[in-house]
Every structure is written in structure tokens, then in C-alpha cells.
Design a protein around this motif. Structure first.
Motif, PDB file in Angstrom:
ATOM      1  N   PHE A   1       0.815  -1.208   0.000  1.00  0.00           N
ATOM      2  CA  PHE A   1       0.000   0.000   0.000  1.00  0.00           C
ATOM      3  C   PHE A   1       0.850   1.259   0.000  1.00  0.00           C
ATOM      4  N   ALA A   2       2.070   1.146   0.530  1.00  0.00           N
ATOM      5  CA  ALA A   2       2.966   2.299   0.441  1.00  0.00           C
ATOM      6  C   ALA A   2       3.315   2.558  -1.019  1.00  0.00           C
ATOM      7  N   LEU A   3       3.519   1.481  -1.781  1.00  0.00           N
ATOM      8  CA  LEU A   3       3.780   1.637  -3.213  1.00  0.00           C
ATOM      9  C   LEU A   3       2.594   2.277  -3.918  1.00  0.00           C
ATOM     10  N   ALA A   4       1.388   2.006  -3.411  1.00  0.00           N
ATOM     11  CA  ALA A   4       0.188   2.548  -4.049  1.00  0.00           C
ATOM     12  C   ALA A   4      -0.098   3.968  -3.595  1.00  0.00           C
ATOM     13  N   GLY A   5       0.640   4.461  -2.611  1.00  0.00           N
ATOM     14  CA  GLY A   5       0.479   5.859  -2.242  1.00  0.00           C
ATOM     15  C   GLY A   5      -0.160   6.139  -0.901  1.00  0.00           C
TER      16      GLY A   5
ATOM     17  N   ASP B   1       4.438  -3.266 -11.925  1.00  0.00           N
ATOM     18  CA  ASP B   1       3.225  -4.093 -11.968  1.00  0.00           C
ATOM     19  C   ASP B   1       2.602  -4.184 -10.577  1.00  0.00           C
ATOM     20  N   ALA B   2       3.452  -4.481  -9.578  1.00  0.00           N
ATOM     21  CA  ALA B   2       2.941  -4.615  -8.221  1.00  0.00           C
ATOM     22  C   ALA B   2       2.284  -3.318  -7.765  1.00  0.00           C
ATOM     23  N   SER B   3       2.935  -2.198  -8.048  1.00  0.00           N
ATOM     24  CA  SER B   3       2.379  -0.909  -7.635  1.00  0.00           C
ATOM     25  C   SER B   3       1.027  -0.674  -8.274  1.00  0.00           C
ATOM     26  N   SER B   4       0.944  -0.947  -9.568  1.00  0.00           N
ATOM     27  CA  SER B   4      -0.313  -0.625 -10.249  1.00  0.00           C
ATOM     28  C   SER B   4      -1.426  -1.545  -9.764  1.00  0.00           C
ATOM     29  N   GLU B   5      -1.079  -2.806  -9.446  1.00  0.00           N
ATOM     30  CA  GLU B   5      -2.106  -3.710  -8.903  1.00  0.00           C
ATOM     31  C   GLU B   5      -2.581  -3.204  -7.543  1.00  0.00           C
TER      32      GLU B   5
ATOM     33  N   GLN C   1      12.608  -0.981   0.202  1.00  0.00           N
ATOM     34  CA  GLN C   1      13.294   0.293   0.036  1.00  0.00           C
ATOM     35  C   GLN C   1      12.530   1.165  -0.966  1.00  0.00           C
ATOM     36  N   ALA C   2      12.115   0.544  -2.088  1.00  0.00           N
ATOM     37  CA  ALA C   2      11.380   1.294  -3.111  1.00  0.00           C
ATOM     38  C   ALA C   2      10.076   1.824  -2.542  1.00  0.00           C
ATOM     39  N   SER C   3       9.440   1.034  -1.673  1.00  0.00           N
ATOM     40  CA  SER C   3       8.156   1.481  -1.119  1.00  0.00           C
ATOM     41  C   SER C   3       8.364   2.681  -0.206  1.00  0.00           C
ATOM     42  N   LYS C   4       9.558   2.773   0.399  1.00  0.00           N
ATOM     43  CA  LYS C   4       9.844   3.939   1.245  1.00  0.00           C
ATOM     44  C   LYS C   4      10.142   5.161   0.394  1.00  0.00           C
ATOM     45  N   GLU C   5      10.707   4.905  -0.796  1.00  0.00           N
ATOM     46  CA  GLU C   5      11.023   6.027  -1.686  1.00  0.00           C
ATOM     47  C   GLU C   5       9.795   6.557  -2.396  1.00  0.00           C
ATOM     48  N   ALA C   6       8.796   5.697  -2.539  1.00  0.00           N
ATOM     49  CA  ALA C   6       7.643   6.079  -3.352  1.00  0.00           C
ATOM     50  C   ALA C   6       6.942   7.313  -2.788  1.00  0.00           C
TER      51      ALA C   6
END
Lengths: 112, 213
Positions: free
Chosen positions: A17-21, B133-137, B82-87
Motif C-alpha cells: 500500500f505504500a507503493l500505491a500511495g 506491476d505490483a504498484s499498479s495492482e 526500500q522502493a516502497s519507502k522512496e515512493a
């Protein structure tokens, strides 16, 4: 009015969910910590939606229900399954129906 | 019932007053009943919607988790985290309220859940396309979950109101109205009894007068 999204869950759920914003994430480790974080999230005014996994809800138990009852209109708290797809056996919604209507009613999908 | 009968004074005035109260209570009861019926219709309409929304949201969520697992496997767990923290994490939910049968219900809306790769904010040359892909899902899942949250919250609000209304209807139907009716009956009986007493008294006096004359 715009509000932010918060997520409480295991590592994978929060990462996703962090990736999703989602703006705030809390990784659940200890019951006390999560409860403190949750009451903090419910008290701040800028959060509109809190997602929390079913597994954690079960671990928090009665305190979670109390918090839910005491909270204001916002934020809305939604329970979600985690990556194993775990859902409690007794759906909270069916308990709601039972209490409100006084009878157990099972809703099937359209055409089912 | 005896307690209720004990407190009323058996007069004609009281009888009229009670009659008025009974009809008022009856009217209130009918109105509340109608409200309850309308609420139940509304409630089941929302429950049906929840069933659909939940099925699609949960399906999307499991797809998202699957995509994330693949991503962790290919890119590595630590890198993914790490990427999820940067997002960029600035998703905004628009919240407004609307009224259903006089109950305040929140409405949640997201303007742009699904973002382009550049908008997400993590560095592109250190991450793999499976992360995209994971982010968009997950973005899709979040959009569906927001709708689901709105519906569940409405259902909860309506259920609360329904419970309150039901309690009022039952209080009127099983306590207040029977109590008033009992009092009404008591007064009517008492008045009749008094009338009969008076009648026999008059007869007796008349007989005594005739005997004396």
C-alpha cells in the motif's frame, strides 16, 4: 475536503500500500504499540481511511472494538485480508444484520 | 397494569385525555414503523452492493499480493521495501457527507489512484518492471477498497439507526400503548360501575319514598 490514507498491517501489506500511495503505514509487531498508533491515527484529523488486516484486528480484540465505537465519523476503518487471504469465520457484517434486523439473512450473489 | 390503573383518577376528563394520548401514540408508532421499513429496504440495497464490491476488491487484493510476491522474488525483499519507502505517498481521499433517510453517511472518493510510472517517485533505473506491476495492482486494489469502505460505513450507520428505531417501535407497541389502553379500560369500567351504583341508589330511594308515602 481531502484526507490521507493510513495502513496497519504486516510487512507485505504495508509495503504494497505504500507503493500505491498510502501516506501512513505502521508495521504491526506488538499489541500495545499498534493500539497506541491506532488511537493516534484515529485522533488526528487529516486521515480519512484506515486499512487494518483481519489478523491484527483479532489480536487487538476488545480494545479495538471500543476504539471503533468511540471514534468520530472519520476516519473510516476498513478491515482487509492479508496476503494469505485470511478472513474471520464469523463475518462482522452478518453480526450487524443479525443485530439490526433480528434474523440471520444470507445474501447470495446476483442470480445465485 | 395494576400500577398504571392505580395512578389514574377515574373521571371523564381523564378519559378524554387518555383517548387523545392513545391515538397520538398510535400515530407515532405507525410513522416509526414506516421509517423502519424504509430503512430496511435501504439497508439491504447497500448490503447487496457490499457483496459485489467486496468480491471484486478482495480479488484485486489477492492479485496485488501475488504481484508483490513476484516482485520481492525477482528484485529482492529489501529492495522492494526500500522502493516502497522512496515512493511518493500522497494519495488523497475526497470525503464528503450525504444523507440517507436523515442519517449522515460519509462518501469517499479518490481522484487518481492509478499513477504513471514517473509519478510514483521511486528511482527507475534501480528497480525492475515487476515493481511497476505490483504498484499498479495495489493502486487498483486501493481504489476498490475505498469504495468498499464507504459502503461498509453506510451499512454500519444505517444498522445503528435501524436498531434505535426498532427499540422505539417496540417500546411504543409493547409498553406504552398497552399501558394506556389498560388505563383507558379501567376508567371506562369505573365510570360504568359508578353509573350503575347511582342507578340502583335512585331506585332504592324511590322505593323508600313510595313506601313512606
Amino acid at each position: 475536503m481531502s484526507f490521507k490514507v493510513a495502513v496497519i498491517g504486516d510487512v507485505d501489506t504495508t509495503t504494497g500500500f505504500a507503493l500505491a500511495g498510502a501516506s501512513y503505514v505502521h508495521v504491526h509487531t506488538k499489541k500495545e504499540e499498534t493500539l497506541a498508533k491506532l488511537s493516534e491515527l484515529l485522533a488526528t484529523g487529516d486521515i480519512g481511511l484506515v486499512l487494518i488486516t483481519h489478523r491484527i484486528v483479532e489480536e487487538l480484540g476488545i480494545e479495538f472494538r471500543w476504539m471503533l465505537r468511540m471514534k468520530r465519523l472519520l476516519p473510516v476503518v476498513l478491515r482487509i485480508p492479508d496476503k494469505t487471504g485470511y478472513m474471520p469465520a464469523v463475518d462482522e457484517l452478518y453480526e450487524l444484520i443479525k443485530r439490526a434486523v433480528g434474523a440471520e439473512i444470507v445474501i447470495r450473489a446476483e442470480g445465485g | 397494569m395494576a400500577a398504571a390503573a392505580a395512578v389514574v383518577t377515574p373521571t371523564r376528563m381523564e378519559l378524554l385525555k387518555l383517548k387523545q394520548r392513545v391515538s397520538l401514540a398510535q400515530r407515532g408508532h405507525d410513522l416509526l414503523r414506516e421509517k423502519m421499513d424504509a430503512l430496511i429496504i435501504e439497508f439491504f440495497e447497500i448490503l447487496r452492493k457490499i457483496g459485489e464490491a467486496r468480491a471484486s476488491a478482495l480479488k484485486q487484493l489477492s492479485l496485488a499480493h501475488r504481484a508483490l510476491s513476484i516482485c520481492s522474488a525477482i528484485m529482492g525483499t529489501i529492495e522492494t521495501r526500500q522502493a516502497s519507502k522512496e515512493a511518493r505517498r500522497e494519495l488523497e481521499v475526497e470525503v464528503s457527507t450525504h444523507h440517507v433517510m436523515g442519517i449522515v453517511v460519509p462518501t469517499l472518493e479518490v481522484e487518481k489512484v492509478e499513477r504513471s510510472v514517473l509519478d510514483r517517485g521511486y528511482s527507475l533505473h534501480t528497480t525492475s518492471s515487476v515493481l511497476d506491476d505490483a504498484s499498479s495492482e495495489f493502486e487498483k486494489a486501493l481504489g476498490l477498497l475505498v469504495k468498499l469502505a464507504e459502503l461498509e460505513e453506510s451499512a454500519r450507520a444505517i444498522a445503528r439507526e435501524l436498531e434505535k428505531t426498532k427499540r422505539r417501535v417496540n417500546a411504543l407497541e409493547y409498553i406504552l400503548i398497552p399501558r394506556l389502553r389498560a388505563a383507558l379500560k379501567f376508567i371506562a369500567m369505573r365510570l360504568d360501575e359508578m353509573e350503575r351504583e347511582n342507578f340502583s341508589r335512585l331506585k332504592r330511594i324511590k322505593a323508600m319514598l313510595e313506601a313512606g308515602a
